[in-house]
Design an enzyme around this catalytic site. Structure first.
Site, PDB file in Angstrom:
ATOM      1  CG  ASP A  40     -13.089 -20.345  28.122  1.00  0.00           C
ATOM      2  OD1 ASP A  40     -14.269 -20.484  28.516  1.00  0.00           O
ATOM      3  OD2 ASP A  40     -12.592 -19.235  27.827  1.00  0.00           O
ATOM      4  CG  ASP A  66     -10.285 -17.996  18.815  1.00  0.00           C
ATOM      5  OD1 ASP A  66     -11.514 -18.106  18.631  1.00  0.00           O
ATOM      6  OD2 ASP A  66      -9.633 -17.012  18.446  1.00  0.00           O
ATOM      7  CB  VAL A  67     -14.997 -21.760  18.967  1.00  0.00           C
ATOM      8  CG1 VAL A  67     -15.014 -22.640  20.191  1.00  0.00           C
ATOM      9  CG2 VAL A  67     -15.657 -20.413  19.233  1.00  0.00           C
ATOM     10  CE1 TYR A 159     -25.511 -13.582  22.646  1.00  0.00           C
ATOM     11  CE2 TYR A 159     -27.860 -13.168  22.876  1.00  0.00           C
ATOM     12  CZ  TYR A 159     -26.720 -13.860  23.254  1.00  0.00           C
ATOM     13  OH  TYR A 159     -26.802 -14.847  24.221  1.00  0.00           O
ATOM     14  CE  LYS A 163     -25.847 -17.072  21.601  1.00  0.00           C
ATOM     15  NZ  LYS A 163     -25.140 -18.293  22.031  1.00  0.00           N
ATOM     16  CB  THR A 194     -23.972 -14.859  33.741  1.00  0.00           C
ATOM     17  OG1 THR A 194     -24.596 -14.144  32.681  1.00  0.00           O
ATOM     18  CG2 THR A 194     -24.438 -16.301  33.740  1.00  0.00           C
TER      19      THR A 194
HETATM   20  N1  LIG Z   1     -26.036 -15.377  30.595  1.00  0.00           N
HETATM   21  C1  LIG Z   1     -27.205 -15.281  29.989  1.00  0.00           C
HETATM   22  O1  LIG Z   1     -28.142 -14.629  30.437  1.00  0.00           O
HETATM   23  C2  LIG Z   1     -27.414 -16.006  28.688  1.00  0.00           C
HETATM   24  C3  LIG Z   1     -28.690 -16.004  28.131  1.00  0.00           C
HETATM   25  C4  LIG Z   1     -28.884 -16.676  26.927  1.00  0.00           C
HETATM   26  C5  LIG Z   1     -27.841 -17.328  26.309  1.00  0.00           C
HETATM   27  N2  LIG Z   1     -26.605 -17.298  26.892  1.00  0.00           N
HETATM   28  C6  LIG Z   1     -25.532 -18.018  26.203  1.00  0.00           C
HETATM   29  O2  LIG Z   1     -24.881 -18.874  27.120  1.00  0.00           O
HETATM   30  C7  LIG Z   1     -23.527 -19.049  26.726  1.00  0.00           C
HETATM   31  C8  LIG Z   1     -22.587 -18.791  27.888  1.00  0.00           C
HETATM   32  O3  LIG Z   1     -22.734 -17.468  28.332  1.00  0.00           O
HETATM   33  P1  LIG Z   1     -22.266 -16.973  29.788  1.00  0.00           P
HETATM   34  O4  LIG Z   1     -23.305 -16.041  30.256  1.00  0.00           O
HETATM   35  O5  LIG Z   1     -21.866 -18.135  30.622  1.00  0.00           O
HETATM   36  O6  LIG Z   1     -21.005 -16.074  29.403  1.00  0.00           O
HETATM   37  P2  LIG Z   1     -19.484 -16.159  29.871  1.00  0.00           P
HETATM   38  O7  LIG Z   1     -18.840 -14.941  29.310  1.00  0.00           O
HETATM   39  O8  LIG Z   1     -19.394 -16.394  31.344  1.00  0.00           O
HETATM   40  O9  LIG Z   1     -18.958 -17.457  29.114  1.00  0.00           O
HETATM   41  C9  LIG Z   1     -18.524 -17.442  27.780  1.00  0.00           C
HETATM   42  C10 LIG Z   1     -17.204 -18.178  27.727  1.00  0.00           C
HETATM   43  O10 LIG Z   1     -16.813 -18.289  26.364  1.00  0.00           O
HETATM   44  C11 LIG Z   1     -15.433 -18.026  26.304  1.00  0.00           C
HETATM   45  N3  LIG Z   1     -15.087 -17.568  24.961  1.00  0.00           N
HETATM   46  C12 LIG Z   1     -15.277 -16.340  24.424  1.00  0.00           C
HETATM   47  N4  LIG Z   1     -14.817 -16.313  23.176  1.00  0.00           N
HETATM   48  C13 LIG Z   1     -14.347 -17.555  22.907  1.00  0.00           C
HETATM   49  C14 LIG Z   1     -13.748 -18.164  21.788  1.00  0.00           C
HETATM   50  N5  LIG Z   1     -13.504 -17.454  20.669  1.00  0.00           N
HETATM   51  N6  LIG Z   1     -13.394 -19.470  21.852  1.00  0.00           N
HETATM   52  C15 LIG Z   1     -13.611 -20.177  22.980  1.00  0.00           C
HETATM   53  N7  LIG Z   1     -14.139 -19.654  24.091  1.00  0.00           N
HETATM   54  C16 LIG Z   1     -14.525 -18.365  24.048  1.00  0.00           C
HETATM   55  C17 LIG Z   1     -15.154 -16.968  27.366  1.00  0.00           C
HETATM   56  O11 LIG Z   1     -13.795 -16.952  27.770  1.00  0.00           O
HETATM   57  C18 LIG Z   1     -16.075 -17.441  28.472  1.00  0.00           C
HETATM   58  O12 LIG Z   1     -15.420 -18.312  29.378  1.00  0.00           O
HETATM   59  C19 LIG Z   1     -23.325 -18.121  25.526  1.00  0.00           C
HETATM   60  O13 LIG Z   1     -23.493 -18.878  24.334  1.00  0.00           O
HETATM   61  C20 LIG Z   1     -24.445 -17.109  25.679  1.00  0.00           C
HETATM   62  O14 LIG Z   1     -24.792 -16.507  24.455  1.00  0.00           O
HETATM   63  C21 LIG Z   1     -26.360 -16.657  28.051  1.00  0.00           C
END
Ligand SMILES: NC(=O)c1ccc[n+]([C@@H]2O[C@H](COP(=O)([O-])OP(=O)(O)OC[C@H]3O[C@@H](n4cnc5c(N)ncnc54)[C@H](O)[C@@H]3O)[C@@H](O)[C@H]2O)c1
Length: 264
Positions: A40, A66-67, A159, A163, A194
């Site tokens: 992360d 950092d991806v 976004y 996606k 979340t």
């Molecule tokens: N929460 C939702 O409702 C939802 C719905 C659809 C899709 N998603 C997808 O699920 C995934 C996780 O989302 P989440 O809700 O758990 O969010 P979150 O913010 O809790 O998790 C995202 C994580 O990615 C990390 N991150 C951010 N930039 C980064 C980088 N450059 N390199 C490495 N790590 C990085 C952050 O520190 C964080 O820990 C995402 O791909 C999001 O688009 C979430």
């Protein structure tokens, strides 16, 4: 009879593994017997999850990643293989919090930020992971997309577009690497309970859940463990005849609301 662990013997990297969905996937992968590298951009968040897994008897390493950085993606893969001998499983979960805005309102920096992390980050991780999976005799890639990769939403072009592109990247990965016994699938979650998703448009997760829940056929938003269950299925041999496709985990949202005029 004790149930066999679905991911015994696997070595997995989970990007964004310190986040809400990423940590649920990391925990579940570990419960199913995988060694889990929690990677992360926040090392602190990654450390917390890796420590939790270790204290429950699993094997886990936290990495700062950092991806959007090619060097850091290459290093994460090398460190994983140096430490655990191979890499078989990659869950690409990391995503950026993109500000709301139409194309006039979003800056080029906002747009590029979303694509650098949501899409290019996956490309980079796959680029370095695939040769190691090939060496391991095969592997599974699970890319987290979104129901917003299937439909458009107001003021979310970066976004939604990033996606949607994840769905296409996943198909191409499956096509190119099927011969190497590497499967690639995506998951499209609907609204999951979340903080990040809630604070996009609401003051709290309670307010977000109350507003969004009724828009789902199951009457509520999703839970992170429900996405982790899907990711575990796609990472395991339970889905051995599945590649190049998307698992829609959206509580029925698209079946009923695909073109809503009152999106939540
Ligand atoms: N929460 C939702 O409702 C939802 C719905 C659809 C899709 N998603 C997808 O699920 C995934 C996780 O989302 P989440 O809700 O758990 O969010 P979150 O913010 O809790 O998790 C995202 C994580 O990615 C990390 N991150 C951010 N930039 C980064 C980088 N450059 N390199 C490495 N790590 C990085 C952050 O520190 C964080 O820990 C995402 O791909 C999001 O688009 C979430």
């Amino acid at each position: 009879m004790a149930q066999a662990q679905l991911l015994a013997g696997r070595v997995a990297i989970v990007t964004g593994g310190g986040g809400e969905i990423g940590s649920a996937i990391s925990r579940r992968f570990a419960e199913e017997g995988a060694v889990v590298v929690v990677a992360d951009i926040s090392l602190e968040k990654a450390e917390k999850i890796a420590a939790e897994i270790r204290s429950s008897g699993g094997q886990s390493l936290a990495l700062a990643l950092d991806v959007s950085s090619p060097d850091q993606c290459a290093k994460a893969v090398t460190e994983t293989v140096d430490r655990f001998g191979e890499l078989t499983t990659l869950a690409n979960v990391a995503a950026a919090a993109t500000p709301l805005g139409n194309v006039e309102e979003l800056s080029l920096e906002n747009w590029r930020g979303a694509f650098d992390i949501n899409l290019t980050g996956m490309f980079l991780m796959c680029k370095y992971a695939v040769p190691q999976m090939r060496k391991a005799g095969g592997g599974a890639i699970v890319n987290i997309a979104s129901s917003h990769g299937h439909i458009g939403m107001p003021r979310r072009p970066a976004y939604c577009a990033s996606k949607g592109a994840v769905l296409q990247l996943t198909k191409c990965l499956a096509i190119d690497y099927g011969k190497d016994n590497i499967r690639a699938n995506s998951i499209s979650p609907g609204a999951i309970d979340t903080l990040r998703a809630a604070l996009q448009r609401f003051k709290s997760r309670e307010e977000a859940n109350a507003a969004k829940g009724p828009a789902y056929l199951v009457g509520r938003t999703g839970r992170t463990d429900e996405i982790a269950a899907g990711a575990t299925f796609l990472a395991s041999d339970e889905s051995s005849f599945m590649t190049g496709t998307d698992l829609l985990l959206d509580g029925g949202y698209l079946a009923f609301k695909g073109t809503t005029t009152n999106p939540v």
